[in-house]
Design a protein around this motif. Structure first.
Motif, short mmCIF file in Angstrom:
data_model
loop_
_atom_site.label_atom_id
_atom_site.label_comp_id
_atom_site.label_asym_id
_atom_site.label_seq_id
_atom_site.Cartn_x
_atom_site.Cartn_y
_atom_site.Cartn_z
N GLY A 105 0.80 -1.23 0.00
CA GLY A 105 0.00 0.00 0.00
C GLY A 105 0.83 1.27 0.00
O GLY A 105 0.28 2.35 -0.15
N GLU A 107 3.04 2.38 -2.21
CA GLU A 107 3.00 3.05 -3.51
C GLU A 107 1.67 3.75 -3.73
O GLU A 107 1.61 4.91 -4.14
CB GLU A 107 3.22 2.02 -4.61
CG GLU A 107 4.64 1.91 -5.08
CD GLU A 107 4.81 0.75 -6.03
OE1 GLU A 107 4.87 0.98 -7.24
OE2 GLU A 107 4.86 -0.40 -5.55
N ALA A 108 0.59 3.02 -3.43
CA ALA A 108 -0.75 3.58 -3.64
C ALA A 108 -0.93 4.84 -2.80
O ALA A 108 -1.46 5.85 -3.29
CB ALA A 108 -1.81 2.54 -3.25
N LEU A 109 -0.46 4.80 -1.56
CA LEU A 109 -0.61 5.96 -0.68
C LEU A 109 0.11 7.18 -1.24
O LEU A 109 -0.46 8.27 -1.31
CB LEU A 109 -0.07 5.62 0.71
CG LEU A 109 -0.01 6.80 1.69
CD1 LEU A 109 -1.40 7.34 1.95
CD2 LEU A 109 0.65 6.41 2.99
N GLU A 149 -1.73 8.57 -4.22
CA GLU A 149 -2.96 9.28 -3.83
C GLU A 149 -2.62 10.66 -3.27
O GLU A 149 -3.27 11.65 -3.62
CB GLU A 149 -3.73 8.50 -2.76
CG GLU A 149 -4.28 7.16 -3.21
CD GLU A 149 -5.64 7.28 -3.89
OE1 GLU A 149 -5.94 8.38 -4.38
OE2 GLU A 149 -6.37 6.28 -3.93
N GLU A 190 -1.35 -2.57 5.80
CA GLU A 190 -1.45 -1.79 4.58
C GLU A 190 -1.29 -0.30 4.87
O GLU A 190 -2.05 0.26 5.64
CB GLU A 190 -2.81 -1.98 3.91
CG GLU A 190 -3.46 -3.28 4.21
CD GLU A 190 -3.27 -4.28 3.10
OE1 GLU A 190 -3.75 -3.96 2.01
OE2 GLU A 190 -2.64 -5.32 3.33
N ASP A 200 -1.77 2.16 2.83
CA ASP A 200 -2.71 3.08 2.17
C ASP A 200 -3.93 3.38 3.03
O ASP A 200 -4.75 4.21 2.69
CB ASP A 200 -3.12 2.60 0.78
CG ASP A 200 -3.63 1.18 0.79
OD1 ASP A 200 -3.61 0.57 1.87
OD2 ASP A 200 -4.06 0.70 -0.27
N ARG A 201 -4.04 2.71 4.20
CA ARG A 201 -5.11 3.06 5.13
C ARG A 201 -4.94 4.50 5.62
O ARG A 201 -5.89 5.12 6.07
CB ARG A 201 -5.13 2.12 6.34
CG ARG A 201 -5.36 0.68 5.95
CD ARG A 201 -6.72 0.57 5.28
NE ARG A 201 -6.80 -0.61 4.44
CZ ARG A 201 -7.21 -1.78 4.85
NH1 ARG A 201 -7.58 -1.95 6.08
NH2 ARG A 201 -7.27 -2.79 4.03
N TRP A 210 -4.37 6.93 3.77
CA TRP A 210 -5.17 7.73 2.85
C TRP A 210 -6.64 7.71 3.25
O TRP A 210 -7.33 8.72 3.21
CB TRP A 210 -4.98 7.22 1.41
CG TRP A 210 -5.87 7.91 0.43
CD1 TRP A 210 -6.95 7.40 -0.19
CD2 TRP A 210 -5.76 9.27 -0.02
NE1 TRP A 210 -7.54 8.34 -0.99
CE2 TRP A 210 -6.82 9.50 -0.91
CE3 TRP A 210 -4.87 10.30 0.26
CZ2 TRP A 210 -7.01 10.71 -1.54
CZ3 TRP A 210 -5.07 11.52 -0.37
CH2 TRP A 210 -6.13 11.72 -1.26
N ASP A 211 -7.11 6.53 3.67
CA ASP A 211 -8.49 6.42 4.15
C ASP A 211 -8.73 7.38 5.31
O ASP A 211 -9.77 8.02 5.42
CB ASP A 211 -8.80 4.99 4.61
CG ASP A 211 -8.85 4.02 3.45
OD1 ASP A 211 -9.17 4.47 2.34
OD2 ASP A 211 -8.56 2.84 3.65
#
Lengths: 53, 728
Positions: free
Chosen positions: B561, B563-565, B568, B663, B665-666, B668-669
């Motif tokens: 996650g 990379e995704a974070l 975003e 993860e 990218d949480r 980002w959540d």
């Protein structure tokens, strides 16, 4: 208006029963594990040892 | 739900054989019980399997699983330790970790929540009954009938207010005696005046009584208070559970050479302690015997382990990788480097508690305004009616009741409860009450590298390029060691389908590597200088007698996650920077992989703080995500901070939120939820403002009736609660 003599105590009594029931659920810790209780009720085995307050 | 067989009672002797005299029924629910954390349980089948599986064992007296907390309470005979129980549950197929019972102190906040729930229940009951009685008055009852209903209402309302509104009275009294005004002062005043005024009207056969308003005020505001309390106690108990997972213990070497497990806080200066490979160094000290490699990543951010032998200083929190060492404690408890940071954290905490939350801002405007308005109304009507105190007081009470912040009191707690519940399900634990609000404001993000953006475990680079033989020998040797790099080689070999060769006489040389004999030849895997590759520190080397040495290179694995974070955040126009204590080269590799242009390597903890201080003075609001002890001060300095659950406790304490999920990218959540929550709170405030704009003139002009107050109050409270549910 004589009917009030019966109706008012009846309505207050019903409310009081609800309040007592709520008091009992609080005392016996029935809000400790809501998820667990929801799952336990679906099991076939009898819960012989429920939590006790 | 998983399919598990559910045999009847006959097939479950343990269920039947545990009749009335259960230990838990003698004392409190948790008294003397072993607590086990069960992170993976999720259904009735799990409960049955574990409870039945344990209770048939003769030395277990009773088991009770709490699915909400994902925890088991086990009552066992003497001599059964928490570790034993956890091992038995693991044998049943569930992940189980013992919890330190001394650290779990959620009971107090539990009691506070129960107390509030009880007051809420009583207020709810009384409110409904008084509402029913009031309907008769609203629909036109007069004379004796109206008086009867008023008296009945008074009989219900007065005791209820005395009991249920106590939290407000207490808080208001505290504020007033400290010469301050808080939200609870107008609330208490409104409730008391409404009840007192109504009683006076009732005695004098008056037309308007506000008993129902006094009660619904109490009920709605208690609702908000209850939500708030429950949210905080949930966060606290989850944080306590994280701490209880790693009960600090140390292995003390006794005078006769045997070892004994003791609590870290009882270690004294001069004690000799044994640290096994894979164990954490419990206190600061000096190595007296043995040599090993230490993972110091939490302190410096470096991923490469450090060689340590007799005479070397070790710090509490370092992880021992390869050899068992004995050390002499020379700083314990609060003198360790780890605790030296706690003062720093305390300073930052007070800075954060000074943060002006939306609720505080609203209360600061609100409380004086309400008092002023009520007082003006009183004075005005006193003048208009030429001294009729009763009418003037009636209007003033109506103003107080109608302006009273039902919607305001619910606006923030309802939204926060919904938001933190959502985030908790996604694996984010909010520790600080205002963390969400501060999160919504961030303009820049700083990441630590090791253990935050990366998983903290190395991976073998170019595994496919090694010869079958080299990888086979290396993985056979590596299998004998617990070193993270060894594990990476074993994992890579298994992935390539390479079968480890047979190696004899295999043994680990702590601090250097592993050696053995393969087809009669000496083989070594480990440090360059030891394997015969010269004095190159980087990487691991494989030496086979008579053959050239082979170098194994490793890279850090990105946390899932990550990379995704980063993508975003950059997409949302939030600049991302990496601050790391690791070497420039290693940081650059990760930064490139993530597409981050701004990064600084080889940083000391003070430099990280300096960077954040500088941004703070520039007026930028910064989010810091980090896990190391070297980040702790930086986390405390940042506007808002997040630490992964793998971080040390000191670091988690300093952070505003803990990322329980793996993860990344949480995060980002959390950002999205925080912004959405902030919007909902502001919307709720505008609802309250509009409602007041309509209601205040009515109350002021003296045409407000108890019916209008009841309708307006309920409607605005419901609108606010429903709006809170829209939080994403």
């Amino acid at each position: 208006m004589d009917v009030l003599v019966i109706l008012i105590p009846a309505s207050l009594g019903l409310g009081a029963i609800g309040l007592l029931a709520f008091y009992w659920t609080m005392r016996s810790r029935q809000y400790e594990d809501p998820d667990g209780d929801a799952a336990r009720i679906l099991r076939t085995d009898y819960d012989d040892a429920p939590p006790n307050g | 739900m998983s399919v598990t067989e559910h045999p009847g009672a006959a097939a479950c002797p343990g269920c039947v054989a545990s009749p009335a005299s259960l230990p838990r029924q003698n004392g409190g629910l948790y008294d003397g019980a072993i607590q086990i954390s069960l992170p993976t349980i999720h259904c009735a089948g799990c409960i049955s399997t574990i409870e039945r599986g344990l209770s048939v064992q003769s030395d277990i007296e009773d088991v009770r699983i709490n699915l909400t907390r994902k925890r088991a309470s086990v009552w066992a005979k003497e001599g059964v330790s928490a570790d034993d129980v956890a091992a038995r549950i693991s044998a049943l197929g569930y992940e189980a970790q013992p919890l330190d019972t001394a650290t779990l102190t959620a009971q107090d906040s539990d009691r506070a929540a129960r107390d509030l729930a009880m007051r809420l229940g009583v207020a709810g009951f009384a409110m409904m009954n008084v509402m029913l009685l009031s309907v008769a008055v609203w629909s036109g009852a007069s004379d004796a009938t109206r008086d009867l209903f008023h008296w009945l209402s008074a009989a219900i309302a007065l005791p209820t207010v005395t009991f249920s509104a106590q939290p407000f009275f207490k808080s208001a009294w505290r504020a007033v005696s400290a010469a301050r005004l808080n939200m609870d002062v107008p609330i208490s005043l409104a409730i008391l005046l409404a009840a007192g005024m109504s009683l006076y009207e009732t005695i004098n056969h008056g037309e308007h009584a506000y008993f129902d308003a006094a009660l619904s005020l109490t009920f709605f505001l208690l609702g908000g208070r209850y939500l708030d309390q429950r949210m905080r106690s949930n966060a606290r108990s989850a944080a306590a559970e994280l701490a209880a997972l790693e009960a600090p213990t140390a292995l003390k070497v006794m005078a006769d050479g045997t070892t004994k497990t003791i609590e870290t806080k009882t270690v004294e200066i001069g004690d000799v302690l044994l640290v096994q490979p894979g164990g954490k160094v419990p206190v600061d000290g000096v190595i007296t015997e043995g040599s090993t490699e230490l993972n110091r990543a939490f302190l410096t951010g470096e991923t490469d382990p450090i060689l340590a032998g007799p005479g070397d200083m070790v710090r509490a929190g370092e992880i021992n990788l390869t050899g068992a060492v004995r050390l002499r404690a020379d700083a314990v408890g609060h003198d360790t480097l780890l605790h030296g940071l706690s003062d720093l954290i305390a300073v930052a905490e007070t800075a954060k508690s000074k943060y002006n939350s939306l609720a505080d801002q609203a209360a600061r405007i609100y409380a004086p305004a309400v008092h002023l308005l009520a007082f003006i109304a009183f004075a005005l009507w006193l003048y208009l009616t030429a001294g009729d105190v009763r009418i003037a007081l009636n209007v003033a009470v109506a103003v107080l009741i109608i302006t009273c912040p039902c919607a305001l009191g619910l606006a923030v707690p309802a939204v926060s409860t919904v938001a933190s519940g959502r985030l908790y399900k996604k694996g984010l634990l909010l520790k600080h009450g205002t963390a969400l609000e501060r999160m919504a404001e961030i303009e820049e993000v700083f990441f630590d590298k090791t253990g935050t953006l990366t998983a903290g475990a190395p991976r073998l680079m170019n595994a496919g390029l090694y010869s079958e033989n080299a990888l086979g020998v290396a993985s056979a040797l590596a299998a004998a060691s617990g070193h993270p790099r060894s594990q990476a080689i074993v994992a890579a070999a298994a992935e390539q389908g390479t079968v480890p060769v047979r190696i004899e006489d295999i043994h680990e040389v702590p601090g250097y590597g592993v050696e053995g004999r393969w087809q009669g030849k000496l083989v070594r895997l480990g440090r360059g200088s030891w394997a015969g590759a010269g004095d190159i520190a980087d990487g691991s080397w494989l030496a086979v007698e008579g053959e050239p040495v082979v170098r194994f290179e490793f890279e850090d694995v990105l946390r899932p996650g990550a990379e995704a974070l980063v993508k975003e955040l950059q997409g949302a126009g939030v600049p991302v920077t990496i601050l790391s204590g690791d070497s420039q080269e290693a940081v650059k590799r990760i930064a490139d992989a993530l597409g981050v242009d701004d990064w600084i390597g080889s940083m000391l903890p003070d430099e990280k703080v300096a960077v954040l201080e500088e941004r703070k003075h520039a007026g930028r609001k910064v989010l810091m995500v980090g896990d190391g002890l070297n980040d702790t001060a930086a986390l405390a300095t940042a506007h808002v901070s997040i630490a992964p659950a793998s971080a040390l406790e000191a670091t988690r304490v300093a952070a505003d939120a803990v990322l329980v999920s793996r993860e990344l990218d949480r995060v980002w959540d959390m950002f999205v939820t925080a912004r959405s929550a902030r919007r909902r709170i502001l919307e709720n405030f505008s609802v309250a403002a509009i409602y007041n704009a309509i209601a205040i003139p009515l109350a002021f002009s003296g045409i407000a009736t108890p019916l209008m107050a009841a309708i307006a109050m309920s409607t605005s409270s419901i609108i606010v609660s429903v709006n809170a549910l829209r939080t994403r």
